[in-house]
Scaffold this active site. Structure first.
Site, mmCIF file in Angstrom:
data_model
loop_
_atom_site.group_PDB
_atom_site.id
_atom_site.type_symbol
_atom_site.label_atom_id
_atom_site.label_comp_id
_atom_site.label_asym_id
_atom_site.label_seq_id
_atom_site.Cartn_x
_atom_site.Cartn_y
_atom_site.Cartn_z
ATOM 1 N N LYS A 1 0.767 -1.230 -0.247
ATOM 2 C CA LYS A 1 -0.073 -0.069 0.033
ATOM 3 C C LYS A 1 0.775 1.252 -0.004
ATOM 4 C CE LYS A 1 -3.752 2.156 2.936
ATOM 5 N NZ LYS A 1 -4.510 1.756 4.184
ATOM 6 N N SER B 1 -9.091 1.981 3.305
ATOM 7 C CA SER B 1 -8.475 2.775 2.519
ATOM 8 C C SER B 1 -7.443 1.785 1.824
ATOM 9 C CB SER B 1 -7.784 3.692 3.323
ATOM 10 O OG SER B 1 -6.820 3.204 4.431
ATOM 11 N N SER C 1 -9.552 -0.555 7.681
ATOM 12 C CA SER C 1 -8.993 -0.402 6.191
ATOM 13 C C SER C 1 -8.390 -1.524 5.764
ATOM 14 C CB SER C 1 -8.173 1.022 6.412
ATOM 15 O OG SER C 1 -8.893 1.971 6.374
#
Length: 475
Positions: A81, A156, A180
């Site tokens: 990420k 996210s 997330s």
């Protein structure tokens, strides 16, 4: 086992590489080809590193041919990420504030996964600084859901979830402040675990909320998570929250059953506070029957309200988010996306006593959570509803209603999201399993047993459709 190498699980690919039936170079090229074919429709990668991946795959192949694999990840493509710092590779946090940011040092996770011989494929799309929501006024467009590109992949860790589901990589790392990791895992039909707070170092991870941030793996199966968690877990004195406890052999804990375990079900959350849709309830009740068949005993449990857990987290996290970004908000506010800027400003109006009272409330709520684990081994509940339409959202939507994931950030307990079926539109349902502090082994054991007792891991997104959409997008 899938014949398409990009749809192998990490565990399957690892066994094939160890027996020299699969080449790391072949696997890496297949993942790069998949990314080139479909990511125009998904936007799951923000900074791909194809030449680096090819070089690392060739090196891994030579090492394995000579000495055998040094870990189950050796020679296997993974992503991070884009809040994980990577030396020499851009780390933006999806924000124009860091559009040209190239760190000098690797984060803990990158050091661990590279040291295990993994092949680094690049960085995945996130929400701005892992918080802002799907936005079109940031450094790159938001990721789309590979099951239906008109749907969102949640967040996210949105690009990470989409990349795993579509076969762009076999492993990735996300972060989880209120759900997330688990929400994108749920939306994209993959597996994702938020470990216990302090189990995995956050050194080199752009912060969202100091006291709620967790780093953890995402992959197609729970068995894959067990492999990855074993590589990244452990004490790191550079992270003040890191806990010095032994790391179990998570993969060895996967017994294939749930015999002797007691699973608590907080029905009052689902019946009274956040009622499930009929389809989600049917999928959840069917999952409970599978778990009962695997040897688990089910019992209802009562916890404080979801709203209390969510409210405590929101106040604390808003204050910490403002503390993190205050300087840039004062000097360069125009570089924030509108959604995140709105949320940061909420932290500016909090009083010190608000933050302190929320911390006191959190202590009480966490104690109530741990008390329930004196009577059960795990909690079982849904993660979230199937993914809805990908569209701009009101900046205040995160404050509108409580969710099922945040209590385990507030309390710090490990929590796993796995797929437990699909709705009539082909979108994944999700099951959440949460365990005692630092007992990820039991959480993974039950998740793995459930996956192996059900057919859901045999279904993947329609790659031909994604490829056609990608071509249309590029042209």
């Amino acid at each position: 086992m899938h014949t398409d190498p990009t749809f192998l699980t990490l565990a399957e690919a690892s066994r094939l590489i160890a027996t020299k039936a699969l080449s790391p170079v072949e696997l890496t090229e297949a993942c790069l080809a998949r990314a080139a074919d479909v990511d125009g429709a998904l936007h799951s990668l923000i900074t791909p590193t194809p030449e680096r991946a090819r070089s690392e795959a060739r090196l891994a192949e030579a090492q394995i041919m000579r000495d055998g694999p040094r870990s189950a990840l050796h020679g296997i493509p993974y992503t991070l990420k884009d809040v994980y710092e990577t030396a020499g590779v851009r780390t933006t946090g999806q924000s124009r504030l860091l559009a040209d940011n190239v760190p000098a040092h690797d984060c803990h996770a990158q050091t661990a996964l590279a040291g295990a011989g993994g092949v680094f494929l690049g960085k995945t799309t996130t929400w701005e600084f892992a918080h802002g929501g799907p936005s079109w006024d940031v450094v790159a467009p938001p990721a789309h859901n590979p099951w239906n590109t008109e749907r969102h992949p949640a967040g996210s860790s949105s690009g990470s979830g989409a990349a795993i589901a579509a076969g762009l990589c076999l492993a990735t790392m996300g972060t989880d402040t209120g759900g997330s990791i688990r929400m994108p895992a749920a939306a994209c039909g993959i597996a994702g675990i938020k470990p216990t707070y302090g189990r995995v170092s956050r050194v080199g991870v752009l912060p969202n909320s100091f006291s709620h941030d967790h780093a953890g793996p995402m992959a197609w199966t729970t068995e894959d998570l067990a492999i990855l968690l074993g590589l990244v877990a452990g004490h790191d004195p550079r992270d003040p929250a890191s806990v010095d406890l032994p790391v179990p052999d998570y993969r060895a804990a996967l017994t294939g059953d749930a015999r002797g375990l007691v699973l608590g079900v907080p029905w009052h959350w689902m019946d009274e506070e956040v009622p499930l849709s009929p389809g989600s309830r049917r999928a959840f009740e069917a999952a409970l029957e599978v778990l009962r068949g695997l040897g688990a005993t089910l019992r209802p449990v009562t916890l404080p309200s979801l709203l209390e857990y969510n409210d405590a987290k929101r106040v604390i996290a808003m204050g910490e988010l403002y503390a993190i970004h205050e300087a840039d908000l004062r000097t360069r506010p125009e570089l924030f996306g509108a959604s995140l800027r709105y949320r940061i400003l909420c932290g500016a109006v909090l009083r010190a006593e608000d933050y302190i009272q929320a911390m006191r409330m959190r202590t009480r709520l966490a104690a109530a959570m741990q008390a329930v684990y004196q009577t059960v081994d795990l909690l079982a509940l849904p993660c979230t509803e199937p993914a809805g339409k990908l569209e701009p959202t009101s900046p205040h939507w995160m404050f509108a209603a409580p969710n099922y994931t945040t209590p385990f950030n507030s309390a710090g307990n490990p929590a796993l999201s796995i797929c437990n079926g699909y709705d009539d539109d082909g979108m994944p349902y999700s099951l959440q399993l949460a365990g005692r502090l630092f007992d990820e082994a039991t959480v993974l054991r039950v998740g793995d047993a459930y996956e192996k007792a059900t057919p859901w891991r045999q279904r993947r997104p329609d790659i031909a459709s994604l490829s056609a959409q990608s071509v249309a997008t590029i042209s």
